[in-house]
Design a protein around this motif. Sequence first.
Motif, PDB file in Angstrom:
ATOM      1  N   ARG A 192       0.845  -1.198   0.000  1.00  0.00           N
ATOM      2  CA  ARG A 192       0.000   0.000   0.000  1.00  0.00           C
ATOM      3  C   ARG A 192       0.876   1.243   0.000  1.00  0.00           C
ATOM      4  O   ARG A 192       1.906   1.291   0.668  1.00  0.00           O
ATOM      5  N   VAL A 193       0.428   2.254  -0.758  1.00  0.00           N
ATOM      6  CA  VAL A 193       1.145   3.520  -0.825  1.00  0.00           C
ATOM      7  C   VAL A 193       0.214   4.641  -0.380  1.00  0.00           C
ATOM      8  O   VAL A 193      -0.903   4.766  -0.890  1.00  0.00           O
ATOM      9  N   ASN A 194       0.655   5.427   0.587  1.00  0.00           N
ATOM     10  CA  ASN A 194      -0.084   6.608   1.044  1.00  0.00           C
ATOM     11  C   ASN A 194       0.537   7.852   0.421  1.00  0.00           C
ATOM     12  O   ASN A 194       1.763   8.002   0.414  1.00  0.00           O
ATOM     13  N   LEU A 195      -0.316   8.735  -0.080  1.00  0.00           N
ATOM     14  CA  LEU A 195       0.161   9.947  -0.740  1.00  0.00           C
ATOM     15  C   LEU A 195      -0.565  11.170  -0.210  1.00  0.00           C
ATOM     16  O   LEU A 195      -1.759  11.105   0.120  1.00  0.00           O
ATOM     17  N   VAL A 196       0.150  12.282  -0.166  1.00  0.00           N
ATOM     18  CA  VAL A 196      -0.438  13.582   0.120  1.00  0.00           C
ATOM     19  C   VAL A 196      -0.183  14.461  -1.098  1.00  0.00           C
ATOM     20  O   VAL A 196       0.966  14.660  -1.500  1.00  0.00           O
ATOM     21  N   LEU A 197      -1.272  14.956  -1.699  1.00  0.00           N
ATOM     22  CA  LEU A 197      -1.158  15.755  -2.907  1.00  0.00           C
ATOM     23  C   LEU A 197      -1.884  17.086  -2.735  1.00  0.00           C
ATOM     24  O   LEU A 197      -2.888  17.169  -2.012  1.00  0.00           O
ATOM     25  N   THR A 198      -1.383  18.104  -3.411  1.00  0.00           N
ATOM     26  CA  THR A 198      -2.066  19.392  -3.462  1.00  0.00           C
ATOM     27  C   THR A 198      -2.204  19.809  -4.920  1.00  0.00           C
ATOM     28  O   THR A 198      -1.464  19.342  -5.783  1.00  0.00           O
ATOM     29  N   PHE A 199      -3.175  20.684  -5.171  1.00  0.00           N
ATOM     30  CA  PHE A 199      -3.386  21.185  -6.533  1.00  0.00           C
ATOM     31  C   PHE A 199      -3.479  22.698  -6.496  1.00  0.00           C
ATOM     32  O   PHE A 199      -4.258  23.271  -5.742  1.00  0.00           O
TER      33      PHE A 199
END
Length: 300
Positions: A192-199
């Motif tokens: 499993r991969v956890n990601l934090v993204l912003t736009f």
Amino acid sequence: PTNWFSDFSIQTYKEGDCIGGGKLSLLDCLKGNEIKNATSHVPVGTDGGGRIRGREVPVVVVNHWFLEAGVVRVKSIRASDLRDVSIGSTGLANPRVVVKSHGKTHSTVTMTNAAVDVGPNSYQWDDDIPLSVVDEYALTIECSEVDEVSGDQEPIGSAELSLLPLFKNGRLDTSVDLKHVTELGESLEGGRVNLVLTFEAPRGAAFPRDQPTMTSYTLGLSDTIMRTKKNMDMDEHDDTFTEDAIEKAFTMFDLDKNGYIGVAELKHILIMMGEHVSDEEVDMMISMLDLNGDGQVSFK
């Protein structure tokens, strides 16, 4: 244009007088090869017969491209329970994550730096990865063990991540489950991969249905849908579309102009319109009109 239905209006002038005009569909700009710059040939005649007073209709060559719609930033990546593809019992030595975005007119591929080991089969990447977005609406997340000497990669797993929730909210903290399909067709759990993204986007940029003031697909025109309905070769008191109106709508959705509408074409246009649809929903739409079971819809 403020929506995906509008056309570009092109007019040509000579000595101050308009000598012809034509239309360039925004959807037509999305077809063709995966290049940022594309060229269209637009007839600028004043009649529909291809000629003006016995002469060939002049054609304007238009070079067009899509501008950057914003920047997606991958702020943090953390992986857990990664599948061990190392040789022997040493464990993973150099796992990396590749983030790919892919659209009709633009794509990017970025690999993380070395990871920090934060536990058994768990790793952290603190890269700040900027991804310019033009027409992409999904990311592919791939995790591999990389040989630092040879550069060879052994895949651990991959997953798809929709960007639509990120475009709507501006920030996304989520996780995806990695899968790897072997050459024999066996599906393996990859972790499993956890990601934090912003736009970050220019002011006012948003999907049509996500605009705060939207009451229809056309900005500022709340009655556009009704007016458009009455203008599509229909009797004002008849809710039945004519064959010509249906053919025009079909042609708009048939991006590669091969006479068929496939799942990819339908999903792409719906997403560009701001419809948050799943693969299952698109398959259902196609199956309702797919008479021969080939997974496509033909006009006939």
